[in-house]
Enzyme design. Sequence first.
Site, PDB file in Angstrom:
ATOM      1  N   ASP A   1       0.796  -1.365   0.036  1.00  0.00           N
ATOM      2  CA  ASP A   1      -0.012  -0.102   0.022  1.00  0.00           C
ATOM      3  C   ASP A   1       0.914   1.382  -0.148  1.00  0.00           C
ATOM      4  O   ASP A   1       0.451   2.329  -0.490  1.00  0.00           O
ATOM      5  CB  ASP A   1      -1.045  -0.045   1.221  1.00  0.00           C
ATOM      6  CG  ASP A   1      -1.903   1.155   1.321  1.00  0.00           C
ATOM      7  OD1 ASP A   1      -2.576   1.327   0.321  1.00  0.00           O
ATOM      8  OD2 ASP A   1      -1.880   1.779   2.244  1.00  0.00           O
TER       9      ASP A   1
ATOM     10  N   MET B   1      -7.212   5.875   3.130  1.00  0.00           N
ATOM     11  CA  MET B   1      -7.413   6.776   2.318  1.00  0.00           C
ATOM     12  C   MET B   1      -6.277   6.965   1.334  1.00  0.00           C
ATOM     13  O   MET B   1      -6.386   7.978   0.686  1.00  0.00           O
ATOM     14  CB  MET B   1      -7.883   7.899   2.866  1.00  0.00           C
ATOM     15  CG  MET B   1      -9.015   8.001   3.723  1.00  0.00           C
ATOM     16  SD  MET B   1     -10.600   7.921   2.712  1.00  0.00           S
ATOM     17  CE  MET B   1     -10.371   9.592   1.882  1.00  0.00           C
ATOM     18  N   ARG B   2      -5.318   6.279   1.382  1.00  0.00           N
ATOM     19  CA  ARG B   2      -4.225   6.470   0.672  1.00  0.00           C
ATOM     20  C   ARG B   2      -4.355   6.309  -0.758  1.00  0.00           C
ATOM     21  O   ARG B   2      -3.891   7.014  -1.686  1.00  0.00           O
ATOM     22  CB  ARG B   2      -2.973   5.527   1.072  1.00  0.00           C
ATOM     23  CG  ARG B   2      -1.431   5.694   0.422  1.00  0.00           C
ATOM     24  CD  ARG B   2      -0.497   5.111   1.019  1.00  0.00           C
ATOM     25  NE  ARG B   2       0.127   5.557   2.099  1.00  0.00           N
ATOM     26  CZ  ARG B   2      -0.094   4.926   3.091  1.00  0.00           C
ATOM     27  NH1 ARG B   2      -0.557   3.667   3.461  1.00  0.00           N
ATOM     28  NH2 ARG B   2       0.355   5.525   4.587  1.00  0.00           N
ATOM     29  N   ALA B   3      -5.139   5.358  -1.343  1.00  0.00           N
ATOM     30  CA  ALA B   3      -5.437   5.210  -2.491  1.00  0.00           C
ATOM     31  C   ALA B   3      -6.085   6.553  -3.253  1.00  0.00           C
ATOM     32  O   ALA B   3      -5.852   6.672  -4.234  1.00  0.00           O
ATOM     33  CB  ALA B   3      -6.603   3.768  -2.695  1.00  0.00           C
TER      34      ALA B   3
ATOM     35  N   VAL C   1      -3.184   8.992  -3.723  1.00  0.00           N
ATOM     36  CA  VAL C   1      -2.316   8.504  -4.733  1.00  0.00           C
ATOM     37  C   VAL C   1      -3.221   8.705  -6.359  1.00  0.00           C
ATOM     38  O   VAL C   1      -2.543   9.225  -7.273  1.00  0.00           O
ATOM     39  CB  VAL C   1      -1.862   7.179  -4.565  1.00  0.00           C
ATOM     40  CG1 VAL C   1      -1.126   6.646  -6.079  1.00  0.00           C
ATOM     41  CG2 VAL C   1      -1.084   7.074  -3.386  1.00  0.00           C
TER      42      VAL C   1
END
Length: 669
Positions: free
Chosen positions: A196, A277-279, A282
């Site tokens: 991730d 929420m990283r996706a 990104v």
Amino acid sequence: MSTPFPFTAVVGQDDLRLALLLNAVSPAVGGVLVRGEKGTAKSTAVRALSALLPEVAVVPGCRFSCDPAAPDPACPDGPHEAHAAGTGAQRPARMVELPVGASEDRLVGALDIERALAEGVKAFEPGLLADAHRGILYVDEVNLLHDHLVDLLLDAAAMGASYVEREGVSVRHAARFLLVGTMNPEEGELRPQLLDRFGLTVEVTASREPDQRVEVVRRRLAHDDDPAGFAARWAEEEAAVRARIVAARALLPSVRLGDGPLRQIAATCAAFEVDGMRADIVMARTATALAAWAGRTEVIAEDVRQAALLALPHRRRRNPFDAPGLDEDKLDETLEEFAGEDDGDPDPDSDPDGGGPGGGGGQPAPDSGPQDGDTGARPEAGEDGAPQASGGAEQSPVRAAEPFRTKALSVPGLGEGAAGRRSRARTEHGRTTGSRRPRGALTKLHLAATVQAAAPHQRARGRSGPGLVVRRDDLRQATREGREGNLVLFVVDASGSMAARQRMGAVKGAVLSLLLDAYQRRDKVGLVTFRGRDAQVALPPTSSVDAAAARLESLPTGGRTPLAAGLLRAHEVLRVERLRDPARRALVVVVTDGRATGGPEPVALAARAARLFAAEGIASVVVDCESGPVRLGLAGQLAGELGGTAVTLGELRADAIAGLVKDVRGRAA
């Protein structure tokens, strides 16, 4: 040094090229993880990218590559005065390679602890993170890198800084770089939480088109014959791509991410049930970089689609047995449902490389491997009188039951193998258990032991002030105890006696559970099966537990039980593996009901084979698969000959009431 292979001369691999270029435009995307089979030009493309990056201005003499226009205020070589942009020494952007066997000191830098104690100065030798600042940090075979190094690497990439704190001495410096990792999934997977942390991922496979393969070979041979001439032929295209990167970087702050594309990003991440929420972040940064690369100031739906194909497949992976990928039909439905009013049509004048469908997701999963069948011509009856499948001695493979959390099994004694999470070992990280004189460079100071060693000699050394007079002979290295990864070798009975009572599904589920446990504990795994007349190595020792799971799923059953052959084959596998990796200790897991048939004196021969393991102190556990109201206890007898422990399938569960099995009994090392 030979001329690097030009980036523009790499044939195919469109998704890989685009992902690398997007990170060159916007390093905030978070790097690229390149997954692919061996020999697919992964490393070639990454190394060639460095020639495309614009030169950087650095403060003369600064070991940490500070920008003259905005120097790092905490730079260990500072403070530096700010100057106008473009001033200072110009040099090419570096590509720094992190070897798999690198130490923590080599990565983050090393403090001269002897000078820090004796002179009270911060003598710091920069590491690879400092060298890679404002350039590329490349990790080949990142899945084989020790976990603590991966954690340090990704933390530095996320924060843009590296921190070194040791024995009260602290150093911080900027570390912003384009992170690229390559890996062959056959060698093992990264943990989902580490996957991730990479911004984008790309699956690379060799082309099956003869014309494209011919072109690859032609260019490779031309480069090898005349590297300089080959590079010169591509110099004009390289310059054009470099200029486009500079233009896209300048345009990037002006790119607008409207509410429509932003809602599509959020809806896509929600539809694919991506954790955290990283996706979303990104994808937003990738879509913005795609627009800048295409020369646009507005993000459109096609940018969002391409960003999803690059940013989401590896985040869909929940465990090592899941294949990464993305359902493109579902993606298109989600984007269409949440299409916003401010989404325009793609700019017909923009370059197709900027936003065309890449096809990075939705690739069919590779074949799980050969299906090993019985080569015997005569059908054999099952050992319990059950008829075998017509037309041969084997029955068709059965599906594994659902995996479960297993009890902790470990190797007794204290090892010195690779860092992991299974058995006790002397490691670089863990709790401090004592001290010793350093062998070579001092890395982990035991402060109390050092002071204790130096204290009796202060008068003789003429100490007159408050400082402690410390010499090299006084220094003590801390010894630490942590956990190591082991080689877990599964020896699985696939004979007719295992299939006759419909037990193979439960047995496969148990082995699958142990494989998942081995993945979480950073073990290598191997698989030996025995049935019919012989035993075979279904999977040599590897870090790829998903490969073991695939071989297990396709495992056929039937025939007699050559238990001795299975044990002897496993013993030979361990002998060879000890030559390759003598520090890694083994745990043998025999999955059987304990029966032995076929050949003269099968029971006595199996007992003699088992005693080889006991004589060498090899830790073992027997998973007793016997069922029914009448039990012969043969698995328990086998465990006694092995010098190990027997557990039933029920006792193997972590939540089972009976049979607490934390450590494997055996001879201490």
